[in-house]
Design a protein around this motif. Structure first.
Motif, PDB file in Angstrom:
ATOM      1  N   MET A   1       0.836  -1.193   0.000  1.00  0.00           N
ATOM      2  CA  MET A   1       0.000   0.000   0.000  1.00  0.00           C
ATOM      3  C   MET A   1       0.870   1.242   0.000  1.00  0.00           C
ATOM      4  N   ASP A   2       0.513   2.171  -0.843  1.00  0.00           N
ATOM      5  CA  ASP A   2       1.243   3.427  -0.821  1.00  0.00           C
ATOM      6  C   ASP A   2       0.640   4.348   0.246  1.00  0.00           C
ATOM      7  N   LYS A   3       1.286   5.468   0.450  1.00  0.00           N
ATOM      8  CA  LYS A   3       0.875   6.394   1.517  1.00  0.00           C
ATOM      9  C   LYS A   3      -0.574   6.852   1.349  1.00  0.00           C
ATOM     10  N   LYS A   4      -0.987   7.147   0.117  1.00  0.00           N
ATOM     11  CA  LYS A   4      -2.351   7.622  -0.135  1.00  0.00           C
ATOM     12  C   LYS A   4      -3.372   6.530   0.208  1.00  0.00           C
ATOM     13  N   GLN A   5      -3.080   5.291  -0.107  1.00  0.00           N
ATOM     14  CA  GLN A   5      -3.981   4.180   0.208  1.00  0.00           C
ATOM     15  C   GLN A   5      -4.100   3.981   1.719  1.00  0.00           C
ATOM     16  N   VAL A   6      -2.990   4.107   2.415  1.00  0.00           N
ATOM     17  CA  VAL A   6      -2.997   3.967   3.872  1.00  0.00           C
ATOM     18  C   VAL A   6      -3.837   5.083   4.494  1.00  0.00           C
ATOM     19  N   GLU A   7      -3.651   6.306   4.009  1.00  0.00           N
ATOM     20  CA  GLU A   7      -4.440   7.428   4.523  1.00  0.00           C
ATOM     21  C   GLU A   7      -5.927   7.205   4.273  1.00  0.00           C
ATOM     22  N   GLN A   8      -6.265   6.720   3.085  1.00  0.00           N
ATOM     23  CA  GLN A   8      -7.672   6.452   2.751  1.00  0.00           C
ATOM     24  C   GLN A   8      -8.238   5.369   3.664  1.00  0.00           C
ATOM     25  N   GLN A   9      -7.462   4.342   3.945  1.00  0.00           N
ATOM     26  CA  GLN A   9      -7.905   3.258   4.819  1.00  0.00           C
ATOM     27  C   GLN A   9      -8.144   3.769   6.240  1.00  0.00           C
ATOM     28  N   VAL A  10      -7.282   4.636   6.718  1.00  0.00           N
ATOM     29  CA  VAL A  10      -7.448   5.218   8.056  1.00  0.00           C
ATOM     30  C   VAL A  10      -8.732   6.040   8.114  1.00  0.00           C
ATOM     31  N   ILE A  11      -8.982   6.835   7.086  1.00  0.00           N
ATOM     32  CA  ILE A  11     -10.193   7.663   7.033  1.00  0.00           C
ATOM     33  C   ILE A  11     -11.437   6.776   7.020  1.00  0.00           C
ATOM     34  N   GLU A  12     -11.425   5.744   6.209  1.00  0.00           N
ATOM     35  CA  GLU A  12     -12.575   4.837   6.125  1.00  0.00           C
ATOM     36  C   GLU A  12     -12.825   4.138   7.454  1.00  0.00           C
ATOM     37  N   ASN A  13     -11.768   3.692   8.114  1.00  0.00           N
ATOM     38  CA  ASN A  13     -11.928   3.037   9.415  1.00  0.00           C
ATOM     39  C   ASN A  13     -12.500   3.989  10.452  1.00  0.00           C
ATOM     40  N   TYR A  14     -12.031   5.237  10.459  1.00  0.00           N
ATOM     41  CA  TYR A  14     -12.552   6.228  11.397  1.00  0.00           C
ATOM     42  C   TYR A  14     -14.039   6.462  11.149  1.00  0.00           C
ATOM     43  N   GLN A  15     -14.416   6.584   9.877  1.00  0.00           N
ATOM     44  CA  GLN A  15     -15.819   6.828   9.554  1.00  0.00           C
ATOM     45  C   GLN A  15     -16.695   5.653   9.986  1.00  0.00           C
ATOM     46  N   LYS A  16     -16.225   4.435   9.807  1.00  0.00           N
ATOM     47  CA  LYS A  16     -16.976   3.260  10.251  1.00  0.00           C
ATOM     48  C   LYS A  16     -17.132   3.281  11.773  1.00  0.00           C
ATOM     49  N   ASP A  17     -16.039   3.586  12.466  1.00  0.00           N
ATOM     50  CA  ASP A  17     -16.089   3.646  13.926  1.00  0.00           C
ATOM     51  C   ASP A  17     -17.017   4.762  14.396  1.00  0.00           C
ATOM     52  N   GLU A  18     -16.964   5.889  13.718  1.00  0.00           N
ATOM     53  CA  GLU A  18     -17.835   7.013  14.082  1.00  0.00           C
ATOM     54  C   GLU A  18     -19.301   6.631  13.881  1.00  0.00           C
ATOM     55  N   ASN A  19     -19.603   5.952  12.793  1.00  0.00           N
ATOM     56  CA  ASN A  19     -20.973   5.498  12.563  1.00  0.00           C
ATOM     57  C   ASN A  19     -21.411   4.510  13.644  1.00  0.00           C
ATOM     58  N   MET A  20     -20.505   3.667  14.090  1.00  0.00           N
ATOM     59  CA  MET A  20     -20.843   2.724  15.157  1.00  0.00           C
ATOM     60  C   MET A  20     -21.148   3.484  16.445  1.00  0.00           C
ATOM     61  N   MET A  21     -20.372   4.535  16.740  1.00  0.00           N
ATOM     62  CA  MET A  21     -20.625   5.360  17.922  1.00  0.00           C
ATOM     63  C   MET A  21     -22.009   5.997  17.827  1.00  0.00           C
ATOM     64  N   ILE A  22     -22.353   6.501  16.646  1.00  0.00           N
ATOM     65  CA  ILE A  22     -23.656   7.137  16.450  1.00  0.00           C
ATOM     66  C   ILE A  22     -24.769   6.112  16.618  1.00  0.00           C
ATOM     67  N   LEU A  23     -24.559   4.905  16.097  1.00  0.00           N
ATOM     68  CA  LEU A  23     -25.563   3.852  16.230  1.00  0.00           C
ATOM     69  C   LEU A  23     -25.742   3.457  17.693  1.00  0.00           C
ATOM     70  N   VAL A  24     -24.665   3.355  18.445  1.00  0.00           N
ATOM     71  CA  VAL A  24     -24.757   3.035  19.878  1.00  0.00           C
ATOM     72  C   VAL A  24     -25.555   4.125  20.593  1.00  0.00           C
TER      73      VAL A  24
END
Length: 100
Positions: A1-24
């Protein structure tokens, strides 16, 4: 994975976690006969409607079908995401419930 892909993966994971927080949060509200949108507006009165909250509210289930969400669990999750204003409103509702 290049740097841009890693950054995108981090953003996607944060958004998933944030949605889980909102759902809770939304499910905790349903479980306690509270309106998650109303509580959110009390915490953040200057914000317009929250699309993620509306989406997660649609994913909640009736409280009879849901598992219990402990007050401490919700407060911990809100704290993780820096939602102190929302945690204050939730704490007020917890106190109302305990006092009645």
């Amino acid at each position: 994975m290049d740097k841009k892909q890693v950054e995108q993966q981090v953003i996607e994971n944060y958004q998933k976690d944030e949605n889980m927080m909102i759902l809770v949060f939304a499910q905790w509200c349903v479980n306690n006969d509270l309106d998650p949108v109303e509580l959110y507006k009390r915490a953040y009165p200057s914000q317009d409607s929250n699309a993620a909250l509306a989406q997660m509210v649609d994913l909640t289930v009736d409280k009879d079908e849901a598992g219990e969400i402990a007050d401490e669990t919700l407060l911990g999750v809100l704290s993780l995401f820096g939602n102190e204003d929302l945690a204050i409103v939730v704490t007020e509702e917890i106190q109302k419930r305990k006092n009645s």
